[in-house]
Each structure stands twice: as C-alpha cells, then as structure tokens.
Design an enzyme around this catalytic site. Sequence first.
Site, PDB file in Angstrom:
ATOM      1  N   CYS A  90     -31.880 -30.480 127.160  1.00  0.00           N
ATOM      2  CA  CYS A  90     -31.214 -30.735 125.884  1.00  0.00           C
ATOM      3  C   CYS A  90     -31.394 -32.200 125.478  1.00  0.00           C
ATOM      4  O   CYS A  90     -32.489 -32.595 125.089  1.00  0.00           O
ATOM      5  CB  CYS A  90     -29.742 -30.331 125.979  1.00  0.00           C
ATOM      6  N   HIS A 110     -30.382 -24.714 127.773  1.00  0.00           N
ATOM      7  CA  HIS A 110     -29.687 -24.993 129.038  1.00  0.00           C
ATOM      8  C   HIS A 110     -30.024 -23.924 130.078  1.00  0.00           C
ATOM      9  O   HIS A 110     -29.288 -22.937 130.220  1.00  0.00           O
ATOM     10  CB  HIS A 110     -28.177 -25.029 128.803  1.00  0.00           C
ATOM     11  N   GLU A 149     -29.644 -23.988 133.207  1.00  0.00           N
ATOM     12  CA  GLU A 149     -28.651 -23.930 134.280  1.00  0.00           C
ATOM     13  C   GLU A 149     -27.600 -22.857 134.046  1.00  0.00           C
ATOM     14  O   GLU A 149     -27.003 -22.331 135.001  1.00  0.00           O
ATOM     15  CB  GLU A 149     -27.975 -25.296 134.464  1.00  0.00           C
TER      16      GLU A 149
END
Length: 344
Positions: free
Chosen positions: A182, A308, A310
């Site tokens: 990001c 993102h 994750e």
Amino acid sequence: MESGVQDDILVCRKEHNLTKELRRKLALFCNVKENAVIQSIDASTIYDVPNLMLKEGLDKVVLDKLNLESSTPDIGRWNQFVHRHKNPKSEITIGLIGKYVELQDSYKSILEAFIHAGAENEVKVSVESVHSEYMNSDNVKLKLGHLDGVLVAPGFGERGIDGKIDAVQYVRENNIPFLGICLGMQMAVIEFARNVLGISDAASTEMNSETANPVIGLMEDQKTITDKGGTMRLGAWACDLKLGSSVRDIYKAESITERHRHRYEFNGDYKEQLEAAGMVATGLNPDTGLVEIIEIPKHPWFVGVQYHPEYKSTVANPHPLFVAFVRAALNFNKSKKSATMAKN
C-alpha cells in the site's frame, strides 16, 4: 451467575494443570458439567492451542451441547504447519519499516503472514522493527545493511515518509529483497521517480497537494469526497497479472482478487516514463486500468502492491506473495554467507 448468565462451558487460563478436585469444585459452583471445565494452559505458541483444546475434549463438549454428531477433526495440515513452525531449518531477519512500530498490533496481520510463510519455507522469520521517522540517508546502512529482506509497511500521513523513501533507495541499490504494501508501494514509486528518473519533486498529493509531479494521486472517484468516513476503496478488487512477470509466476494465475484499503493510487500519467526506466506495472485492474502491482525486473526481488496481501494469509493457505518474499530473503541470506566463506 448473579448477572443471569448461565455458562455451558468454562475455559480456565492456567499456568499449571487443573487438579481433579479443582475441576469438580469449579463445576459445582459454576453449575456446569465437570467435563465442561476446560483448562487453557500456557503454551509456547498460540498455534499449540487447538491441539491443547482437542486434548481437553472441548470439541466433543461443544458438539454435545449443540446436539451435533461427534466426529474426529482433520488437523493434519495444521499439525504439519506447527511442526515446521517449531522446527525451522534456517533463520532470516526481515526489517519491517513503519511509523507505528511501537504499536505491534498495528502490523499484526503482517507479522502473522510472516509466520505462515516462514513455516512454508521451513525458516524462522525474525522481524526487526525499524522506525521510519528516525531513519535517514546517514544511518540507513547501519539500520538495514544486515537484513535479509525489507518490507515497507502501509500507513497514512506524512510522518516518517522520508525515512521510508531512504529505505527503499537503499534496498533497491543494494539488491536486498523488497516488498512494499500500500503506502510502501507508493513510496517505492516516489523513490524511483526521484532517484532514477530525476524528478526531484515527485511526491504523493496525500503529503504534498501542490506538487508539480504527483506520481501518486487521489483516485478520480475520491476527488469529490469531503466526508471521508468509510469512503476508502475497500474490499476485494480484481487484478490482471502481466505475462512473464514475477507475480504471475508467484500466483500461478492470470488474474487475482485482493483486498484494498486506500484512497491514493499510482498516477497512470507517469507509467510510460517509469516503465522505460525499469519499473514495470505488472498488475492492473481490468476495469479501471489502475496500477495495482509494480516490479523492477532487473532487481533480484522487488515488488510493490497497492493492496493488502497480509489480510488473506492463513495457516492452511500462506499468502503466495509472502511465501515468495521469504524465499527470496532466504536465498539472499545464503548468498551472503557464501560470499563471506569465499572471502575467508
């Protein structure tokens, strides 16, 4: 019980094993069955807890309470992960560059994704937090020179931005594996524009609304928004991966969907210049043409993503981007050791 809450199961956090007498007493005074008094003893890792709960019979108690047929859980994949996590064959150190490093919960999803990817590679990933606000061109080598990989974290606002840009420049010029997420991806674009293209005032309009070279800018559908609560680009969005790119090889797919949480984007007006200089847009939204992924093909491993990854990493399905990043850091670690041995 004075509040009118009737428990079905009592889970007790303990440093030592519950005795049978104590279980009986807890069951009596809390009005639950004795087999529904479950100990949750201290564990070396949170990932041991499911097996400890299984040993206590929590699964059978829950199924009985719900009037569901008892069955044996299939946790083979989970136990394979736990074994790899607790018995790594190697160790690497990855720097996490951010401005919330004193608040580790801010990066909890990233830290867990490293655990998942580390186990997949049979390597222990030690994460070293580096505060970007206190990093500059004078100390960047001291702070990053010993690392096997660097992740520049997501975030908002101007604080610590210069340190992140210095970090990106150092890893780019020294061939250290890099992953930008990001804001981290946006800093990579700004750094490249400044130091490779020579656009010294390249910036994001988030930090400098008056910049003449907004290589990162506000998305078109965000420009008229004044009430910003809950109006970011959120949720899963599609991304087409460029043929021959590293990310297409990593994902083993032509198109993916990933979760987003942002307002600012790569400015497509600079795409041609950046690609001509060596930073390639390898992931594009098929509907809007927004750049979601950038790579530097001549670098050993340099990837920035607007989304993102994750958020989607799990024990059963470690995110492929983190798995590949950890593998690249492990290879970098081995190459450093080989170079050191050759010198000696």
